[in-house]
Design a protein around this motif. Structure first.
Motif, PDB file in Angstrom:
ATOM      1  N   MET A   8       0.830  -1.210   0.000  1.00 55.46           N
ATOM      2  CA  MET A   8       0.000   0.000   0.000  1.00 55.46           C
ATOM      3  C   MET A   8       0.863   1.258   0.000  1.00 55.46           C
ATOM      4  SD  MET A   8      -3.159  -0.903   2.550  1.00 55.46           S
ATOM      5  CE  MET A   8      -3.691   0.783   2.665  1.00 55.46           C
ATOM      6  N   ILE A   9       1.951   1.215   0.797  1.00 54.91           N
ATOM      7  CA  ILE A   9       2.871   2.365   0.856  1.00 54.91           C
ATOM      8  C   ILE A   9       3.513   2.589  -0.515  1.00 54.91           C
ATOM      9  CG2 ILE A   9       5.069   3.177   1.852  1.00 54.91           C
ATOM     10  CD1 ILE A   9       4.199   1.666   4.446  1.00 54.91           C
ATOM     11  N   GLN A  10       3.927   1.474  -1.175  1.00 53.87           N
ATOM     12  CA  GLN A  10       4.551   1.575  -2.500  1.00 53.87           C
ATOM     13  C   GLN A  10       3.587   2.153  -3.528  1.00 53.87           C
ATOM     14  OE1 GLN A  10       6.069  -2.313  -3.353  1.00 53.87           O
ATOM     15  NE2 GLN A  10       8.028  -1.928  -2.334  1.00 53.87           N
ATOM     16  N   LYS A  11       2.306   1.696  -3.454  1.00 54.53           N
ATOM     17  CA  LYS A  11       1.318   2.199  -4.411  1.00 54.53           C
ATOM     18  C   LYS A  11       1.045   3.677  -4.177  1.00 54.53           C
ATOM     19  CE  LYS A  11      -1.056  -2.134  -5.434  1.00 54.53           C
ATOM     20  NZ  LYS A  11      -2.247  -2.957  -5.167  1.00 54.53           N
ATOM     21  N   LYS A  12       1.045   4.063  -2.883  1.00 48.79           N
ATOM     22  CA  LYS A  12       0.808   5.460  -2.537  1.00 48.79           C
ATOM     23  C   LYS A  12       1.909   6.353  -3.097  1.00 48.79           C
ATOM     24  CE  LYS A  12      -1.946   6.334   1.572  1.00 48.79           C
ATOM     25  NZ  LYS A  12      -1.910   6.607   3.014  1.00 48.79           N
ATOM     26  N   SER A  13       3.162   5.878  -2.999  1.00 54.68           N
ATOM     27  CA  SER A  13       4.292   6.711  -3.418  1.00 54.68           C
ATOM     28  C   SER A  13       4.577   6.632  -4.917  1.00 54.68           C
ATOM     29  CB  SER A  13       5.568   6.319  -2.661  1.00 54.68           C
ATOM     30  OG  SER A  13       5.903   4.973  -2.957  1.00 54.68           O
ATOM     31  N   ALA A  14       3.852   5.787  -5.639  1.00 54.27           N
ATOM     32  CA  ALA A  14       4.070   5.669  -7.089  1.00 54.27           C
ATOM     33  C   ALA A  14       3.661   6.965  -7.786  1.00 54.27           C
ATOM     34  CB  ALA A  14       3.277   4.509  -7.650  1.00 54.27           C
ATOM     35  N   VAL A  15       4.496   7.406  -8.697  1.00 52.18           N
ATOM     36  CA  VAL A  15       4.213   8.633  -9.451  1.00 52.18           C
ATOM     37  C   VAL A  15       3.856   8.254 -10.885  1.00 52.18           C
ATOM     38  CG1 VAL A  15       5.160  10.809 -10.300  1.00 52.18           C
ATOM     39  CG2 VAL A  15       5.762   9.995  -8.013  1.00 52.18           C
ATOM     40  N   LEU A  16       2.672   8.654 -11.303  1.00 51.87           N
ATOM     41  CA  LEU A  16       2.207   8.388 -12.665  1.00 51.87           C
ATOM     42  C   LEU A  16       2.085   9.693 -13.438  1.00 51.87           C
ATOM     43  CD1 LEU A  16       1.217   5.627 -11.297  1.00 51.87           C
ATOM     44  CD2 LEU A  16      -0.491   5.627 -13.105  1.00 51.87           C
ATOM     45  N   VAL A  17       2.600   9.726 -14.631  1.00 57.11           N
ATOM     46  CA  VAL A  17       2.416  10.868 -15.530  1.00 57.11           C
ATOM     47  C   VAL A  17       1.985  10.305 -16.874  1.00 57.11           C
ATOM     48  CG1 VAL A  17       3.510  12.788 -16.731  1.00 57.11           C
ATOM     49  CG2 VAL A  17       4.149  12.288 -14.366  1.00 57.11           C
ATOM     50  N   ASP A  18       0.846  10.731 -17.364  1.00 51.90           N
ATOM     51  CA  ASP A  18       0.294  10.227 -18.626  1.00 51.90           C
ATOM     52  C   ASP A  18       0.208   8.703 -18.624  1.00 51.90           C
ATOM     53  OD1 ASP A  18       0.121  12.813 -19.536  1.00 51.90           O
ATOM     54  OD2 ASP A  18       2.060  12.755 -20.570  1.00 51.90           O
ATOM     55  N   GLY A  19      -0.121   8.128 -17.464  1.00 51.49           N
ATOM     56  CA  GLY A  19      -0.279   6.684 -17.375  1.00 51.49           C
ATOM     57  C   GLY A  19       1.025   5.920 -17.275  1.00 51.49           C
ATOM     58  N   VAL A  20       2.146   6.613 -17.145  1.00 52.13           N
ATOM     59  CA  VAL A  20       3.457   5.961 -17.067  1.00 52.13           C
ATOM     60  C   VAL A  20       3.986   6.055 -15.642  1.00 52.13           C
ATOM     61  CG1 VAL A  20       5.843   5.966 -17.911  1.00 52.13           C
ATOM     62  CG2 VAL A  20       3.962   6.562 -19.457  1.00 52.13           C
ATOM     63  N   VAL A  21       4.331   4.904 -15.050  1.00 54.83           N
ATOM     64  CA  VAL A  21       4.922   4.882 -13.710  1.00 54.83           C
ATOM     65  C   VAL A  21       6.375   5.353 -13.816  1.00 54.83           C
ATOM     66  CG1 VAL A  21       5.541   3.442 -11.725  1.00 54.83           C
ATOM     67  CG2 VAL A  21       3.451   2.963 -13.011  1.00 54.83           C
ATOM     68  N   LEU A  22       6.724   6.359 -13.034  1.00 52.33           N
ATOM     69  CA  LEU A  22       8.055   6.950 -13.122  1.00 52.33           C
ATOM     70  C   LEU A  22       9.000   6.461 -12.024  1.00 52.33           C
ATOM     71  CD1 LEU A  22       7.193  10.641 -14.054  1.00 52.33           C
ATOM     72  CD2 LEU A  22       7.570   8.681 -15.540  1.00 52.33           C
ATOM     73  N   ASN A  23       8.517   5.637 -11.122  1.00 56.00           N
ATOM     74  CA  ASN A  23       9.374   5.135 -10.041  1.00 56.00           C
ATOM     75  C   ASN A  23      10.356   4.088 -10.551  1.00 56.00           C
ATOM     76  OD1 ASN A  23       6.942   6.254  -8.945  1.00 56.00           O
ATOM     77  ND2 ASN A  23       7.670   5.555  -6.934  1.00 56.00           N
ATOM     78  N   GLY A  24      11.636   4.240 -10.213  1.00 56.06           N
ATOM     79  CA  GLY A  24      12.636   3.222 -10.521  1.00 56.06           C
ATOM     80  C   GLY A  24      12.960   3.136 -12.004  1.00 56.06           C
ATOM     81  N   PRO A  25      14.032   2.434 -12.331  1.00 56.04           N
ATOM     82  CA  PRO A  25      14.426   2.276 -13.744  1.00 56.04           C
ATOM     83  C   PRO A  25      13.517   1.284 -14.469  1.00 56.04           C
ATOM     84  CG  PRO A  25      15.890   1.005 -12.346  1.00 56.04           C
ATOM     85  CD  PRO A  25      14.964   1.740 -11.416  1.00 56.04           C
ATOM     86  N   ILE A  26      13.481   1.374 -15.797  1.00 55.87           N
ATOM     87  CA  ILE A  26      12.689   0.409 -16.568  1.00 55.87           C
ATOM     88  C   ILE A  26      13.574  -0.675 -17.179  1.00 55.87           C
ATOM     89  CG2 ILE A  26      10.847   2.049 -17.104  1.00 55.87           C
ATOM     90  CD1 ILE A  26      12.073   2.204 -19.960  1.00 55.87           C
ATOM     91  N   MET A  27      14.888  -0.512 -17.054  1.00 57.91           N
ATOM     92  CA  MET A  27      15.784  -1.529 -17.603  1.00 57.91           C
ATOM     93  C   MET A  27      16.151  -2.535 -16.527  1.00 57.91           C
ATOM     94  SD  MET A  27      18.450   0.049 -20.344  1.00 57.91           S
ATOM     95  CE  MET A  27      19.358   1.072 -19.230  1.00 57.91           C
ATOM     96  N   ASP A  28      16.254  -3.782 -16.937  1.00 55.90           N
ATOM     97  CA  ASP A  28      16.705  -4.850 -16.039  1.00 55.90           C
ATOM     98  C   ASP A  28      18.227  -4.905 -16.110  1.00 55.90           C
ATOM     99  OD1 ASP A  28      17.386  -7.173 -14.739  1.00 55.90           O
ATOM    100  OD2 ASP A  28      15.746  -8.362 -15.586  1.00 55.90           O
TER     101      ASP A  28
END
Length: 508
Positions: A8-28
């Protein structure tokens, strides 16, 4: 409960812009690191470790349409798995020409230098751009040190320079710089109102001279090509005539381009005599030593470039005979008053701020026509550090000694005929197959001989045994041009070359 609260804390702190989650890198990162590791292993096994293996093919020939099918070149909406990408890497290596093979003689570059290769790995991984000290501190200092050393070998007490993407670009830089020196107002006012500018180059000069004249708006008709002697050297007396002709026509001569190591014959123009003419007429002397410049490193062979210290600018490509790895090309300029920067500077305020906290004279990017620029000097520097000048000199001396060995072997063998005695590493010769050896010298003979080299070339490519260039030249029918460069080449490879030509042409 603890796990649910964490989510719940993680979902609360998630930042969305234009439907894109900006938290953390997208590369593995871990998967990426693993891929790089496995790809590097393929490079080591399939390229580096096989570089001196003469049992390997120089090329795995495939026709274009067949190769398109093999490689699966289509790009899709979804990415493909790493195993498939690694297989593609293997296929790319398999079907590419192995320019590091000891029997690749096709171009004016060949072979592999391990120090230069590591330098390229480093720069590719760091991905720098050499324009300001703040983003490329090491590479700017390296380029400065290399240019200084190259200037010493030319014989200048001081000078300037810059590394460029190819000798053709270096020649264009020089042409534009000479024009700017002749009429500085061109930078702001352009071509309108200028007299008809004329430059001079030998008939054997590199084709980049015509391209540069076209690109810069000088016009190819305003390149006066000077006659050469039977060895391909510019005739100074003919240059003098053409300069006089241009002046009588009301044109404005501004530049002479001499060549030190022509592409086909490996000829060196008489620089001292050409420099005399340039001094008498107030012309900029540029020497295209892209190919022959490396002879300056050799105490034995630097005489080929006697008089080069009198040039105003020099193009020199260490990626050729010295194996610095494509691309590694310098334009060196005798002027040390900032002429390069005056000619090319655009003073971009977002990049070349004058109120930085360090010495902004190290922000050298404003003397380049490029913005982003590769640190090409680094691979030459690392190789030079590892081998020393003595090691580079040995490469030049060995290449020319092997060329001399090949020439002597050609003279001994029936069916082989030299065009001329070479003075550099270009060995030009015909192979006359048995069926033509008793034929009378005449149009029919030369017409038939013209067809021989292309057939042999096709056979060697499809067999993958070696690669050797051929061409017609100034009325002479197709002949082979063999160039020795790589330190991996041996006397045995010279013998193989002649044996293989005989074998491939035995039924012609």
């Amino acid at each position: 409960v603890g796990v649910g609260k964490q989510e719940m804390i993680q979902k609360k702190s998630a930042v969305l812009v234009d439907g894109v989650v900006l938290n953390g890198p997208i590369m593995d990162s871990k998967a990426g690191e693993k891929f790089v590791e496995e790809a590097c292993k393929i490079i080591m096994e399939e390229v580096v470790q096989k570089a001196d293996d003469v049992t390997e093919k120089v090329c795995e020939w495939q026709a274009p349409e067949k190769l398109k099918q093999i490689l699966d070149l289509e790009m899709r909406d979804t990415g493909e798995c790493h195993q498939k990408i690694l297989q593609l890497c293997r296929d790319v290596i398999k079907y590419s020409v192995k320019t590091n093979h000891p029997r690749f003689f096709n171009q004016l570059y060949a072979g592999i230098d391990y120090y230069s290769l590591v330098a390229r790995f480093i720069t590719e991984a760091l991905n720098p751009s050499v324009y300001t000290y703040e983003v490329s501190p090491v590479f700017l200092l390296v380029e400065e040190a290399v240019i200084k050393k190259m200037i010493e070998f030319i014989g200048w007490e001081e000078g300037d320079g810059i590394f460029n993407p190819g000798g053709s670009v270096s020649n264009m830089y020089a042409m534009n710089l000479a024009r700017y020196k002749f009429c500085p107002e061109i930078k702001e006012k352009g071509l309108s109102g200028l007299p008809r500018l004329v430059l001079f180059a030998s008939e054997e000069c590199h084709y980049s001279m015509k391209k540069a004249a076209s690109f810069l708006g000088i016009g190819t008709e305003n390149v006066y090509f000077i006659k050469t002697d039977e060895r391909g050297k510019m005739i100074p007396e003919e240059l003098e005539k053409q300069v006089q002709r241009a002046r009588k026509e009301g044109s404005a001569p501004f530049l002479v381009c001499a060549t030190a190591g022509t592409t086909v014959l490996g000829a060196f123009d008489p620089l001292d005599k050409i420099a005399d003419i340039c001094e008498n007429h107030g012309l900029w002397l540029h020497v295209d030593a892209s190919w022959g410049g490396s002879a300056l490193i050799s105490r034995k062979h630097r005489r080929l470039l006697h008089g080069i210290h009198r040039a105003d600018s020099v193009a020199w490509n260490p990626h050729k005979m010295l194996l610095a790895g494509i691309q590694c090309c310098a334009l060196l300029v005798k002027d040390n008053s900032g002429l390069l920067k005056k000619c090319y500077s655009a003073e971009a305020a977002y990049l070349f701020q004058q109120d930085k906290f360090y010495d902004v004279s190290y922000d050298t990017g404003d003397k380049s026509i490029q913005c982003s620029r590769r640190p090409d000097a680094f691979k030459f520097w690392l190789m030079w550090k590892a081998l020393g000048t003595a090691g580079l000199e040995e490469r030049v001396n060995r290449a020319l000694a092997l060329a001399r060995y090949l020439v002597e072997e050609i003279k001994k063998r029936e069916g082989f005929q030299l065009l001329l005695e070479p003075e550099f590493a270009n060995v030009c010769f015909w192979y006359i197959p048995p069926s033509l050896r008793k034929m009378e010298d005449g149009p029919e003979f030369w017409q038939k001989l013209h067809q021989v080299a292309p057939i042999i070339k096709e056979r060697m490519m499809k067999k993958g045994s070696m690669m050797l260039g051929y061409q017609p030249h100034w009325g002479k029918v197709n002949f082979f041009r063999q160039v020795v460069i790589s330190p991996q080449v041996s006397r045995e490879d010279m013998d193989f070359l002649l044996d293989e030509i005989e074998l491939l042409a035995k039924d012609l």
